[in-house]
Design an enzyme around this catalytic site. Structure first.
Site, PDB file in Angstrom:
ATOM      1  N   ASP A 184      55.181  45.377  57.941  1.00 16.13           N
ATOM      2  CA  ASP A 184      55.712  44.407  58.899  1.00 16.13           C
ATOM      3  C   ASP A 184      56.309  45.249  60.004  1.00 16.13           C
ATOM      4  O   ASP A 184      57.346  45.891  59.802  1.00 16.13           O
ATOM      5  CB  ASP A 184      56.781  43.522  58.231  1.00 16.13           C
ATOM      6  N   HIS A 185      55.672  45.280  61.149  1.00 15.23           N
ATOM      7  CA  HIS A 185      56.075  46.299  62.129  1.00 15.23           C
ATOM      8  C   HIS A 185      57.497  46.071  62.651  1.00 15.23           C
ATOM      9  O   HIS A 185      58.109  46.984  63.177  1.00 15.23           O
ATOM     10  CB  HIS A 185      55.036  46.455  63.250  1.00 15.23           C
ATOM     11  N   HIS A 247      57.934  38.437  60.513  1.00 19.20           N
ATOM     12  CA  HIS A 247      58.931  39.194  61.279  1.00 19.20           C
ATOM     13  C   HIS A 247      60.306  38.512  61.277  1.00 19.20           C
ATOM     14  O   HIS A 247      61.328  39.151  61.059  1.00 19.20           O
ATOM     15  CB  HIS A 247      58.479  39.374  62.731  1.00 19.20           C
TER      16      HIS A 247
HETATM   17  C1  BG6 Z   1      52.425  40.374  66.076  1.00 14.80           C
HETATM   18  C2  BG6 Z   1      51.910  39.013  66.391  1.00 14.80           C
HETATM   19  O1  BG6 Z   1      52.656  40.515  64.696  1.00 14.80           O
HETATM   20  O2  BG6 Z   1      53.638  40.608  66.784  1.00 14.80           O
HETATM   21  C3  BG6 Z   1      51.703  38.851  67.887  1.00 14.80           C
HETATM   22  O3  BG6 Z   1      50.685  38.792  65.721  1.00 14.80           O
HETATM   23  C4  BG6 Z   1      52.950  39.205  68.638  1.00 14.80           C
HETATM   24  O4  BG6 Z   1      51.291  37.534  68.210  1.00 14.80           O
HETATM   25  C5  BG6 Z   1      53.497  40.558  68.186  1.00 14.80           C
HETATM   26  O5  BG6 Z   1      52.633  39.254  70.017  1.00 14.80           O
HETATM   27  C6  BG6 Z   1      54.859  40.817  68.788  1.00 14.80           C
HETATM   28  O6  BG6 Z   1      55.271  42.109  68.488  1.00 14.80           O
HETATM   29  P1  BG6 Z   1      56.346  42.846  69.398  1.00 14.80           P
HETATM   30  O7  BG6 Z   1      56.629  44.124  68.683  1.00 14.80           O
HETATM   31  O8  BG6 Z   1      55.699  43.062  70.736  1.00 14.80           O
HETATM   32  O9  BG6 Z   1      57.522  41.939  69.493  1.00 14.80           O
END
Ligand code: BG6
Length: 510
Positions: A184-185, A247
């Site tokens: 989960d980034h 997230h």
């Molecule tokens: C991803 C989603 O996991 O996270 C995207 O699939 C979203 O739709 C993105 O744009 C947002 O990531 P961050 O790090 O730019 O907030």
């Protein structure tokens, strides 16, 4: 510094966007920071017909994602990285058997001294996760007799509670839970991890972190972009599945959790699961109607530029009922949080890109300065996840002059002020952790399932519920007109600006 074993990273779905956009740049940063082990190999695997050289060009030499980074570097130095990258064509099908792949892995292992330590990264559609795991097991690539074997699995991890359970069971037939790393980034973001540090290493916050002092919690995740080129995927997913279940539930778990005994992965993950299990699941239509709002962006003009509505986006059904805005109010059924409402929203095509957690403290229980206006202005702790990463405390100060008029002042900290410190990108940090066998920042099976358990009834209600509505909002505004209805007597969401200290109410619409 922790030791990183010699190892090979095998990426399934390597010709896809994620490898070039995130994974290889993250590995390149680790190479520059001398964080890769001495013997390290990347083997890309997918269905495209490519040579090693073509793959190296695609993901490094000609990659738009590395262009500026490579500009000032010597060719030899770059070659030191690209020489570690290889490619294997899997033919027409991921599900065909893997003896060819196994042979390639064995050869590369023997030539490069990666000591039979293999990390398999699944960057394919989720329907292929189980077949790939099975194929790996069939050729013995799950066995840890010689060297360790790990899987990293990308989201979406399931489409519902049942499918997430099936997926967990499917993978666990071939790999043991400690071998599985669900990425989960958001957990790789420094500021998300800082939630733990803010809470558990400061005696000024933790004693206040409960129903006695906190009035409500607000979490906003806004993106200014629309669905971009991902309409096909997004239309089957929606904001709740795409951002909220993973997230935002991760962020919620870090805000809600009890202090872990220590910083060992399982201690932290146990507390996160407990936190997610304590969210009050909404089951009846009335509760779901009163506490959730979904909406879709409609065509608009932002800064003079025409912007498509969601239903006009490529790959999106023209009658789609997929939400691009999701807002949910809920409670947490435990001792610490009893009666404290949580307001969480996520959306695309908002006025700005921002993610923040706002802890709203209760006003002092005895008001001395009655005429100061302090009643309507609470103390706030704002933890800014992105951009302009930092922490802001809003507290009352006396306005100079006669009497006791109180105004809010800002006490702020910005990550950018740590100029000397290199802040790792999310994927860089997470890849390095997995390479070192540290699963703290990866989601465990029960964690993912607990999050689905909370989200599933909302999805079900949004699909089948009586009276369910889909609101519209013009691209570039803070959601539908009635989005503040969820906030009860609080009045409105804090609509943050681009910078941490901007006053709320931010809008770019002319
Ligand atoms: C991803 C989603 O996991 O996270 C995207 O699939 C979203 O739709 C993105 O744009 C947002 O990531 P961050 O790090 O730019 O907030």
């Amino acid at each position: 510094m922790k030791k990183t074993d010699n190892q090979m990273l095998i990426i399934f779905g390597a010709s896809g966007d994620l490898t070039a956009r995130k994974l290889v740049p993250a590995l390149f940063n680790l190479y520059v920071a001398r964080q890769l082990p001495d013997n390290f190999v990347v083997l890309g695997a997918s269905r495209s017909d490519m040579t090693d050289a073509e793959f190296r060009d695609k993901v490094v030499n000609k990659s738009p994602y590395l262009k500026t980074k490579l500009e000032d570097l010597k060719e030899n130095y770059i070659k030191g990285f690209t020489d570690r990258i290889f490619y294997e064509d899997l033919g027409s099908d991921y599900t065909a058997e893997y003896s060819g792949l196994a042979q390639r892995i064995e050869d590369l292992n023997a030539q490069n001294g990666t000591e039979n330590n293999y990390m398999f990264y699944f960057s394919t559609p989720p329907s292929l996760y189980e077949p790939i795991a099975k194929n790996l097991a069939d050729v013995g690539l799950n066995s840890q007799e010689k060297g360790w074997k790990r899987l990293i699995v990308e989201k979406p991890f399931g489409y519902s509670l049942d499918s997430a359970k099936d997926l967990n069971k499917g993978l666990q037939q071939y790999f043991q839970e400690p071998q599985i790393y669900r990425i989960d980034h958001y957990l790789g973001k420094e500021t998300v991890q800082n939630l733990l540090v803010t809470r558990f290493s400061n005696s000024i916050f933790e004693p206040l972190w409960n129903r006695n002092y906190i009035h409500h919690v607000e979490i906003t995740n806004a993106e200014s972009v629309g669905v971009e080129k991902r309409g096909g995927y997004y239309d089957k997913s929606g904001a709740l599945r795409d951002m909220f279940q993973n997230h935002l539930m991760q962020i919620v778990s870090l805000v809600v959790m009890e202090p872990p005994i220590g910083d060992q992965p399982e201690e932290i993950r146990n507390e996160k699961v407990k936190a997610l299990k304590s969210l009050r699941i909404m089951r009846d239509d009335k509760t779901l109607f009163d506490n959730t709002i979904r909406a879709q962006y409609v065509a608009s003009e932002i800064n003079g530029e025409k912007v498509k509505g969601y239903r006009e986006e490529d790959g999106v059904d023209s009658n789609s009922t997929t939400e691009t805005y999701a807002a949910v109010k809920f409670f947490v059924d435990n001792w610490r949080w009893h009666g404290v409402p949580f307001y969480v929203r996520t959306a695309k095509r908002m006025p700005t890109k921002v993610t923040e957690v706002i802890i709203h403290f209760k006003t002092p229980h005895h008001q001395i300065f009655k005429d100061s206006g302090v009643n309507s202005k609470d103390n706030k702790l704002i933890i800014r996840i992105q951009p302009d990463e930092g922490v802001l405390v809003k507290f009352g100060v006396k306005v100079p002059g006669q009497g006791f008029k109180v105004e809010r002042a800002n006490l702020d900290f910005y990550y950018s002020s740590l100029a000397q410190t290199y802040v790792m990108e999310a994927y860089e940090r997470l890849l390095l952790d997995a390479m070192q066998g540290d699963a703290t920042l990866y989601a465990r099976a029960d964690e993912v399932e607990a999050a689905w358990e909370f989200v599933d009834p909302i999805l079900d209600y949004w699909k089948n519920g009586k009276d369910i509505r889909m609101y519209g909002y013009a691209a570039g505004v803070w959601g539908p007109e009635n989005s503040d209805d969820l906030m009860d007597d609080l009045g409105y969401w804090r609509n943050p600006g681009e910078n941490l200290a901007d006053d709320p109410g931010y809008c770019v619409i002319c």
